[in-house]
Scaffold this motif. Sequence first.
Motif, short mmCIF file in Angstrom:
data_model
loop_
_atom_site.label_atom_id
_atom_site.label_comp_id
_atom_site.label_asym_id
_atom_site.label_seq_id
_atom_site.Cartn_x
_atom_site.Cartn_y
_atom_site.Cartn_z
N ASP A 582 4.08 110.53 155.42
CA ASP A 582 5.54 110.66 155.28
C ASP A 582 5.89 112.10 155.41
OD1 ASP A 582 7.77 110.54 154.37
OD2 ASP A 582 7.49 109.56 152.37
N HIS A 583 6.85 112.41 156.21
CA HIS A 583 7.12 113.78 156.52
C HIS A 583 8.59 113.86 156.81
CE1 HIS A 583 6.68 117.97 158.11
NE2 HIS A 583 7.68 117.45 158.97
N GLU A 584 9.10 114.97 155.95
CA GLU A 584 10.73 115.02 156.08
C GLU A 584 10.92 116.05 157.22
OE1 GLU A 584 12.39 116.16 152.55
OE2 GLU A 584 11.97 114.73 151.53
N TYR A 585 11.73 115.82 158.13
CA TYR A 585 12.26 116.71 159.11
C TYR A 585 13.70 116.76 159.20
CZ TYR A 585 12.46 118.58 163.99
OH TYR A 585 12.76 119.44 164.95
N GLY A 586 14.08 118.16 159.04
CA GLY A 586 15.81 118.01 158.95
C GLY A 586 16.36 117.08 157.93
N LEU A 587 17.06 116.30 158.15
CA LEU A 587 17.73 115.52 157.22
C LEU A 587 16.96 114.14 157.09
CD1 LEU A 587 21.67 116.22 157.60
CD2 LEU A 587 20.21 117.13 155.84
N GLY A 588 16.19 113.96 157.91
CA GLY A 588 15.77 112.60 158.32
C GLY A 588 14.16 112.68 157.74
N SER A 589 13.47 111.50 158.05
CA SER A 589 11.80 111.29 157.73
C SER A 589 11.27 110.78 158.93
CB SER A 589 11.95 110.23 156.47
OG SER A 589 12.69 110.85 155.37
N VAL A 590 10.00 110.94 158.92
CA VAL A 590 9.14 110.65 159.97
C VAL A 590 7.91 109.76 159.23
CG1 VAL A 590 7.58 111.20 161.83
CG2 VAL A 590 9.65 112.36 161.25
N PHE A 591 7.72 108.79 159.54
CA PHE A 591 6.44 107.91 159.10
C PHE A 591 5.47 107.70 160.10
CE2 PHE A 591 9.77 106.95 156.09
CZ PHE A 591 9.10 106.89 154.78
N LEU A 592 4.21 108.17 160.01
CA LEU A 592 3.05 107.91 161.04
C LEU A 592 2.27 106.70 160.35
CD1 LEU A 592 2.46 111.49 162.15
CD2 LEU A 592 4.01 109.82 163.12
N PHE A 593 1.83 105.79 161.18
CA PHE A 593 0.87 104.67 160.68
C PHE A 593 -0.07 104.74 161.67
CE2 PHE A 593 4.72 103.44 158.66
CZ PHE A 593 4.58 103.15 157.40
N PRO A 594 -1.60 104.51 161.40
CA PRO A 594 -2.44 104.53 162.21
C PRO A 594 -2.79 103.14 162.85
CG PRO A 594 -3.25 104.30 159.86
CD PRO A 594 -1.82 104.87 160.01
N GLY A 595 -1.89 102.07 162.10
CA GLY A 595 -2.15 100.97 162.95
C GLY A 595 -0.88 100.39 162.69
N ASP A 596 -0.32 99.06 163.12
CA ASP A 596 1.03 98.65 163.16
C ASP A 596 1.19 97.58 161.92
OD1 ASP A 596 3.54 97.56 163.60
OD2 ASP A 596 3.27 97.82 165.82
N PRO A 597 1.81 97.99 160.94
CA PRO A 597 2.04 96.94 159.82
C PRO A 597 3.08 95.96 159.68
CG PRO A 597 3.11 99.16 159.25
CD PRO A 597 2.35 99.26 160.49
N PHE A 598 3.75 95.98 161.14
CA PHE A 598 4.93 95.02 161.00
C PHE A 598 4.89 94.07 162.06
CE2 PHE A 598 6.55 99.61 160.61
CZ PHE A 598 6.73 99.56 159.41
N THR A 599 3.56 93.75 162.73
CA THR A 599 3.32 92.25 163.46
C THR A 599 3.41 91.21 162.61
OG1 THR A 599 1.14 92.86 163.43
CG2 THR A 599 2.23 93.85 165.38
N ASP A 600 3.40 89.96 163.39
CA ASP A 600 3.62 88.83 162.46
C ASP A 600 2.15 88.48 161.88
OD1 ASP A 600 6.12 88.46 163.28
OD2 ASP A 600 5.78 87.01 164.81
N ASP A 601 1.16 88.91 162.32
CA ASP A 601 -0.10 88.52 161.80
C ASP A 601 -0.48 89.30 160.48
OD1 ASP A 601 -0.52 90.78 163.18
OD2 ASP A 601 -2.43 90.44 163.97
#
Length: 615
Positions: A582-601
């Motif tokens: 979790d990293h702040e950049y300017g006024l926003g945020s950046v999240f890096l995930f090693p895998g994909d937590p948003f798939t249906d499985d």
Amino acid sequence: MKSFAIIVLLTLASTVLMGSELNLYFGNPHSHTSYSDGTGFPEEAYSFAKEVPNLDFLAITDHAYYFAQKLPDGRDKLVATIEAAKEASSQLFAAFAGFEWTATGTGHINVYGTSDWTDRVKSDLWDLYDWIIEHGAVGQFNHPVRDFGDNFKEFQYSPQADLYMNMIEVGNGNWWENDTIVDEMFSAYIDALGKGWHIGATLGQDNHKPNWGGANDSRTAVYATDLSEKTILEAFMKRRTYATEDKNIKIHFSTEEAFMGDVVYDVDQVDLRILIEDTAYDPLETVKIFSRDGIFAQFLVDSHELDLSIRANIETGFQYFFIYVKGSDGEEAVSSPIWFQRSNPVHLYNPSAYPESVKPGEGLTLSFQISNLSSEEASSLIQITNLSGEIYSETVMLEEFESKIVNTQHTVEAHDGVISFFLDSVPYSSIKLNIRSEDSLNVLLDKSHVNYASDSRGKLEAALEGSGHKYSTADRIFKEGELNTIDVLIIPLPGAGGSFERLKMLMPQQAEIIKQFVLNGGTLIITGSGDEISSDVLATYNRLIEEMGIPYRYEDTITGEETELDGILFDGLSDLQGESIDHEYGLGSVFLFPGDPFTDDVIDHNSELVYRLFK
């Protein structure tokens, strides 16, 4: 906008019905022979059709693409078919010829009433419309399904062609099962009507085998003064037709002043008169009256006859009604409409709003088509309103038969729930917008970089929309300004699938757009895919991460081990060591995930994470 009075049952003897002087004939307006890609000769086809029970006419409409090659005796194939039709015609049977224009990617059109022809080599769709107009021919949209193209440029409306394109197949097929009226063609019929086309419903067997008109019971029913090529084509031109899978059913649809296929001007109220009779064994089951707004009324029937009158208020400048019938045996029939519109020749069609889901302060594109149906210059005042008043006004002048699509921009307000369109203060249509709360999110998933190795996102979409957010996908490379209304951008890293490595790369121009998006307050989420990725492709994403000052990188080799993120195990990329960043950049945020937590499985196990990111 849907209102009707109490049904009044009438008897046939109680009044003289419009169209009662016409005779009802059943036939097949679409068939082929060996003059194109069918079998047999026109003489055989007409001879066969004469012996088919309850078949009064047959049109042979061979593919004109084959006409470039003349017959061995030197005759043109269309001319030869016309000659055969004249020989086969009698007072009891009408034989006539046409041709089928077939353009891959656009669709197929039958043309009747000419001794000349054109084909896809000589003409595109717009050329064909001009050709039909010049020849005073009768045109029919054939089997409008996506297998044959884009449904005639999405039924883009042409006011002058509308005078000659008089029919559309809502059913097509020569298989014995007789299930020829299908949902896709029926939906296309409704789509074309909504775009402004004045077209009647037909059904063609489209015979390519030697079963011309006799493949099944599907027919086009035609109301005409008598049985000849001339009178049948006149009836086609007037849209006095209905499509039916039942070769016996009789449908009579009229008002006090109009009959099926007519256009009525400047009325506020009408009595729709519907008389249906099925002489077969199976009784009627369902009768529906469709309008431009959808189903206007429907009735359950358990009888071989239905005789009713229903009152309808005409509350817009362009309205129509048509009849749908289904028997207890499942056989269907669809009538041509009766139209009710204002006499001013300028009309407004197909209004839309994009995007459909918006929140206050966002931009909205309002789009509609406006057309002049006359051969003289005409003008009209366009007005668009929301619940608070007028938001757009313009007087337009249109040349003869001119039609154009108008797009106007509007900044969404909280009271924009309903957008209404008027011409000269006459209402034409309304659109109900989905106005979301001001703190809802616009979430965009990037698929434009061939990054759909993990493409199962149904649960993510449902979770976001269930929370009042908007979920959408970017299917093409986004350009400057296109992320201005986006709150969260999700970029899954491209996997090994696909063959276009360069398309997977994050080019400098897109990287700059993404950086500016985050600087302005947006949230960027980059996920791994658990799949191999080439070092050249991955370098373009790592460069973006580096430019935003994040001291972590993705690597192009899979660790082979399962790493844990928020209690869930999935393949990680080694340099992130299984941890989210979790990293702040300017006024926003950046999240890096090693895998994909948003798939249906796996998303069900990450509900807390989803809540944190999209609350």
